[in-house]
Design a protein around this motif. Sequence first.
Motif, PDB file in Angstrom:
ATOM      1  N   GLY A  14       0.496  -8.499  52.837  1.00 48.81           N
ATOM      2  CA  GLY A  14       0.966  -7.489  52.155  1.00 48.81           C
ATOM      3  C   GLY A  14       2.281  -7.975  51.495  1.00 48.81           C
ATOM      4  O   GLY A  14       2.943  -9.135  51.547  1.00 48.81           O
ATOM      5  N   GLN A  15       2.740  -6.946  50.485  1.00 50.39           N
ATOM      6  CA  GLN A  15       3.778  -7.152  49.663  1.00 50.39           C
ATOM      7  C   GLN A  15       4.694  -5.737  49.636  1.00 50.39           C
ATOM      8  O   GLN A  15       3.967  -4.823  49.687  1.00 50.39           O
ATOM      9  N   GLY A  16       6.112  -5.789  49.951  1.00 51.63           N
ATOM     10  CA  GLY A  16       6.790  -4.599  49.983  1.00 51.63           C
ATOM     11  C   GLY A  16       7.355  -4.646  48.585  1.00 51.63           C
ATOM     12  O   GLY A  16       7.622  -5.270  47.868  1.00 51.63           O
ATOM     13  N   PHE A  17       7.559  -2.992  48.154  1.00 52.66           N
ATOM     14  CA  PHE A  17       8.146  -2.993  47.023  1.00 52.66           C
ATOM     15  C   PHE A  17       9.306  -1.813  47.047  1.00 52.66           C
ATOM     16  O   PHE A  17       9.158  -0.609  47.948  1.00 52.66           O
ATOM     17  N   ASP A  18      10.563  -2.071  46.551  1.00 54.82           N
ATOM     18  CA  ASP A  18      11.430  -1.049  46.430  1.00 54.82           C
ATOM     19  C   ASP A  18      11.403  -0.622  44.784  1.00 54.82           C
ATOM     20  O   ASP A  18      12.060  -1.321  44.105  1.00 54.82           O
ATOM     21  N   LEU A  19      10.687   0.731  44.567  1.00 62.23           N
ATOM     22  CA  LEU A  19      10.555   0.691  43.131  1.00 62.23           C
ATOM     23  C   LEU A  19      11.634   1.610  42.439  1.00 62.23           C
ATOM     24  O   LEU A  19      11.675   1.723  41.065  1.00 62.23           O
ATOM     25  N   THR A  20      12.639   1.814  43.250  1.00 57.01           N
ATOM     26  CA  THR A  20      13.776   2.667  42.668  1.00 57.01           C
ATOM     27  C   THR A  20      14.955   2.114  43.350  1.00 57.01           C
ATOM     28  O   THR A  20      15.768   2.991  43.751  1.00 57.01           O
ATOM     29  N   ARG A  21      15.277   1.058  43.119  1.00 55.42           N
ATOM     30  CA  ARG A  21      16.563   0.363  43.725  1.00 55.42           C
ATOM     31  C   ARG A  21      17.829   1.077  43.032  1.00 55.42           C
ATOM     32  O   ARG A  21      17.922   1.162  41.829  1.00 55.42           O
ATOM     33  N   ASN A  22      18.736   1.325  43.820  1.00 52.80           N
ATOM     34  CA  ASN A  22      19.891   1.928  43.527  1.00 52.80           C
ATOM     35  C   ASN A  22      21.153   0.854  43.961  1.00 52.80           C
ATOM     36  O   ASN A  22      21.298   0.615  45.159  1.00 52.80           O
ATOM     37  N   GLY A  23      21.984   0.766  43.192  1.00 55.52           N
ATOM     38  CA  GLY A  23      23.290   0.089  43.409  1.00 55.52           C
ATOM     39  C   GLY A  23      23.243  -1.469  44.070  1.00 55.52           C
ATOM     40  O   GLY A  23      24.080  -1.832  44.893  1.00 55.52           O
ATOM     41  N   SER A  24      22.116  -1.997  43.853  1.00 52.87           N
ATOM     42  CA  SER A  24      22.036  -3.539  44.205  1.00 52.87           C
ATOM     43  C   SER A  24      22.798  -4.404  43.567  1.00 52.87           C
ATOM     44  O   SER A  24      22.888  -5.563  44.126  1.00 52.87           O
ATOM     45  N   ASN A  25      23.150  -4.224  42.321  1.00 49.71           N
ATOM     46  CA  ASN A  25      24.158  -5.127  41.873  1.00 49.71           C
ATOM     47  C   ASN A  25      25.525  -4.642  41.768  1.00 49.71           C
ATOM     48  O   ASN A  25      25.849  -3.825  41.217  1.00 49.71           O
ATOM     49  N   PRO A  26      26.418  -5.509  42.612  1.00 48.29           N
ATOM     50  CA  PRO A  26      27.715  -5.110  42.616  1.00 48.29           C
ATOM     51  C   PRO A  26      28.507  -4.680  41.244  1.00 48.29           C
ATOM     52  O   PRO A  26      29.420  -3.950  41.065  1.00 48.29           O
ATOM     53  N   ALA A  27      27.973  -5.573  40.200  1.00 51.34           N
ATOM     54  CA  ALA A  27      28.572  -5.586  38.887  1.00 51.34           C
ATOM     55  C   ALA A  27      28.283  -4.039  38.159  1.00 51.34           C
ATOM     56  O   ALA A  27      28.912  -3.585  36.957  1.00 51.34           O
ATOM     57  N   ASN A  28      27.161  -3.521  38.489  1.00 49.62           N
ATOM     58  CA  ASN A  28      26.739  -2.238  38.120  1.00 49.62           C
ATOM     59  C   ASN A  28      26.148  -1.351  38.929  1.00 49.62           C
ATOM     60  O   ASN A  28      24.942  -1.532  39.197  1.00 49.62           O
ATOM     61  N   PRO A  29      26.830  -0.653  39.808  1.00 49.19           N
ATOM     62  CA  PRO A  29      26.157   0.133  40.856  1.00 49.19           C
ATOM     63  C   PRO A  29      25.137   1.037  40.378  1.00 49.19           C
ATOM     64  O   PRO A  29      24.669   1.530  41.225  1.00 49.19           O
ATOM     65  N   ASP A  30      25.124   1.554  39.308  1.00 48.16           N
ATOM     66  CA  ASP A  30      24.057   2.473  38.879  1.00 48.16           C
ATOM     67  C   ASP A  30      22.940   1.914  38.604  1.00 48.16           C
ATOM     68  O   ASP A  30      21.878   2.626  37.754  1.00 48.16           O
ATOM     69  N   GLU A  31      22.649   0.622  38.565  1.00 45.83           N
ATOM     70  CA  GLU A  31      21.785  -0.173  37.977  1.00 45.83           C
ATOM     71  C   GLU A  31      20.378   0.527  38.931  1.00 45.83           C
ATOM     72  O   GLU A  31      20.424   0.366  39.929  1.00 45.83           O
ATOM     73  N   ARG A  32      19.227   0.885  38.035  1.00 44.45           N
ATOM     74  CA  ARG A  32      18.119   1.014  38.831  1.00 44.45           C
ATOM     75  C   ARG A  32      16.927   0.240  38.182  1.00 44.45           C
ATOM     76  O   ARG A  32      17.100  -0.524  37.289  1.00 44.45           O
ATOM     77  N   GLY A  33      15.865   0.038  39.015  1.00 43.26           N
ATOM     78  CA  GLY A  33      14.887  -0.849  38.729  1.00 43.26           C
ATOM     79  C   GLY A  33      14.151  -1.342  39.839  1.00 43.26           C
ATOM     80  O   GLY A  33      14.782  -1.547  40.909  1.00 43.26           O
ATOM     81  N   PRO A  34      12.910  -1.753  39.636  1.00 44.80           N
ATOM     82  CA  PRO A  34      11.907  -2.237  40.991  1.00 44.80           C
ATOM     83  C   PRO A  34      12.499  -3.543  41.260  1.00 44.80           C
ATOM     84  O   PRO A  34      13.015  -4.499  40.476  1.00 44.80           O
ATOM     85  N   VAL A  35      12.337  -3.954  42.370  1.00 43.52           N
ATOM     86  CA  VAL A  35      12.701  -5.118  43.289  1.00 43.52           C
ATOM     87  C   VAL A  35      11.529  -5.420  44.414  1.00 43.52           C
ATOM     88  O   VAL A  35      11.085  -4.414  45.132  1.00 43.52           O
ATOM     89  N   LEU A  36      11.082  -6.691  44.477  1.00 40.29           N
ATOM     90  CA  LEU A  36      10.274  -6.960  45.572  1.00 40.29           C
ATOM     91  C   LEU A  36      10.936  -7.147  46.918  1.00 40.29           C
ATOM     92  O   LEU A  36      12.068  -7.286  46.829  1.00 40.29           O
ATOM     93  N   ARG A  37      10.195  -6.532  47.916  1.00 34.47           N
ATOM     94  CA  ARG A  37      10.708  -6.586  49.055  1.00 34.47           C
ATOM     95  C   ARG A  37      10.127  -7.812  49.889  1.00 34.47           C
ATOM     96  O   ARG A  37       9.618  -8.732  49.143  1.00 34.47           O
TER      97      ARG A  37
END
Length: 896
Positions: free
Chosen positions: A694-717
């Motif tokens: 299987g593959q996990g997905f975080d499809l509404t990532r929040n604040g994962s980029n310290p330079a841009n805490p408001d950045e949104r976007g999918p990321v693979l888990r």
Amino acid sequence: MSILVPLAAALLVSSAQIPLATQVQLPTGETVELAADFVAYEADKQVLTARGHCELRTGDMLLRADEVTYDEAGQVATASGNVMFVGPGGMAAVADSVHVDIRSFEANLQGGFFMQKKGVTLEAMLAAKTPQELRAMGETPVILSGTRIRRTGPNSFVVDDLAFTPCECGPGEPSWRVEASAANVVLGERATLSWPVVYVRSVPVFALPWLYLPLAERRSGLLIPKPSTSSLNGFSLEQPVFVTLGRSYDMTFTPGYFSGGGLVTRVIDDRGTADTKDDLTVRDPKVFGVKGARLLSEFRYVPSEHARGRLTLGVLYDSRPVRDPRDRDGAFYRELVDGAPGPNIITDARGLRGEASWQHTQELGSGWYDRVDASLVSDGFYTRDLTADIIAREFQYLRSTASLYKREDELYAGLDVSLRQDIRFGYNFFQPNLVPADAGTATPGLPPVAPGTDLPSPRTFQRLPGITLALPERPLPFLGGLTGGLKVEYTRLSPMLHSNGDEGLDGIFRPQANAVSPWYATVPGELVPDPAQSDGIFNASDREARHRLDFLPRVSTSFALGDYARVTPSLGLRQDIWTGEVSGRTYQRGYPIAGLLLDSQVATTWSGREGAKYRHAIAPSLELRYIPGGWGRVPSAGATPGGPPQPYDEVDAAVPLQPDGRTRAFLHGILAVDQTLRFKRGTNLQEPLRLRIGQGFDLTRNGSNPANPDERGPVLRDTFARLSASAGVLTAGGQIRLDPNTGRLTQVSADFNIDNGKAALYGRFDDLLVTSQAALDKGADPLAIGPDAVRRRLDTLVGSALFTPLGPSSAERVQTLIAGTRLRLGFGLGVRYEAFVQPLVDDPNPLSQQTLGLSYGPACDCWRVEGVMILRRNASPEFAGINVSVAGFGSFGSGG
């Protein structure tokens, strides 16, 4: 019924004045049926002779032989040729001949032994025609023989040259036995043996001048002593004493003594110079271990088939020196010299210490049950002092639970209590932690404390109590295919005797009284003093006793998409309400939970040999979980409102939180494919193979980029694969998880077991990526790094989003390998070996512990004696003791 009943029956038969008749009237008034091919009575010699298929029978006893003679004048009876006896209570005997002297109540046997039978009816035993048929029937818990047996009372006998085997051996020659020159036997009570010797085959292995053996199923007496020796506690000897209190209750008292481990040499540079001539050499006791007497008591009860339990209590007087409980390595207190700690340790004894446990289960009726599983110790170092095994020594807390619940198909209601004892440190739990008089505390990393100070210990939070009401999902009337369920839970989380934890600035108890910036801060800080810890005031980030009410209703339905797929949507709602017991503040937090499961399955079936049917299935699935956000917030830390959130348990932290405690929205998904192979032969169903990728997905990532805490976007888990397989004597499994963003393996686990009953080989390997200790010391979240499976919360599918991303330097690998083998060799010998390896890298000697056991047990496996040797890293081999396993000891065994 005793194993010597056959003798009593022989005396009864032989003392009769037997006329030449089919029925014989005994002096007791009992009638015996006599049958034979030929019966003759010589009146001048007063001798009765019966030959050919001789049979003497009463209602529940039978004696068969080729020939029976009775000398009335000499009062001597003889039975010879294929002699067999059957009596009540499973008693049986076979012999070549039996000679009984009525006047002296003595019996001499040749080529025979007595047996106690079980698992076979009296009617079946009476129907046996030959000694061989009788010997093969049922199970044989007791086999006994003797050359001369004399009755000394109505129920007592003296036996010469006794030999017996009190276990479920086969009907033939047992592989072990106990022999004694003489034995005094009281039927149904006991046997005292003079100079007993235990023989394995024909080799004597153990001898005693005297031995007491109970001959009842539950009889008080001494059990097998337990000697052991180790570098931790030196030589120890324990002697269990079993006391029966009726058929449903018994106790075991085990007094013992520990001699204590050896001394260690330490060199002290008391002047702080490079010259070693003035250095002091001292010999201190080992920090861990005990010395002194202990009494361990165990009470067991089974008052009915619906209730059972066990209660233990151990008391130990430990004469080893006291230690600073704040130090996990257990540093000794030292005497003050000119106001500073000197080289000599304080020798005050640790005094009384102890342990207790209680396991209890009971069915109360009408669907009600209760259960208790409790364990407690007197201090945090108790387990480490008595346990040499390095795995058990690393336990960080003891958990105790008690519950009362009602369980039905459509309802669960329960009341429970859950307690934890923090055993990371050496604090006493039931008495003050006083610094000894004239003691200096110069333990590295710990602040100095004045003599006589009562050191504050951590206040562990408990569940006091929890109340749960659950309605399992079931079809909802009038709503067309919808199913619904509800769970309501009230929980009070609080220290046992206090209303707050008094942890101070960071909300974490630290013996060194230093605080760090909390893990949710923007920039983790350095260690700073924590004046608010253990100050007796609810302030800073102290955790307060908290009441919580948690609601979780859920509805779902399921429908097919043609012939190839099924869709299962669901909608739930979690609503939590908190009340602080000290501050009185009230918080609430709620959020909806939407779920969707899309799955399908393709299967192939075919038939194999011997009527076996096989089925291979491939089942792809996509599971989504969406939380759009919520309302309210998790309670803040400490006495000041409006601070950062302070979740206590998995319900508080069920979803990712924003820095102010509000729910962070997320959409998670897992795409997986399952494969299974099953086969059925008759009623036997097996699954030799299961694979999940299987593959996990975080499809509404929040604040994962310290330079841009408001950045949104999918990321693979995590990308993961899990396998389980079995084939014949082999079972194996494995799991692997990969973080595709960093390319790091977050988890690698594998295990296997090969066991054919005589030989076994097993192993387990675990490799986890975890938050490093350095990051934890600076306030990092323990669940910040690692596989999704470890970091997952209640309402998420993958790991929670981080407030502060941690770099690769904040991670470390934890690896463990456990491997071992068990072998059953010839003549009942057995050997086992186990190795515990940690860490696997960056250590010239990764073998943390090796265990070697050499054992012996008879073919019946009713008992086994094992000697154990342990070799720990950087230590000499030590004899860890003797393990004795007893199972199925017929009339006096304890089982196990």
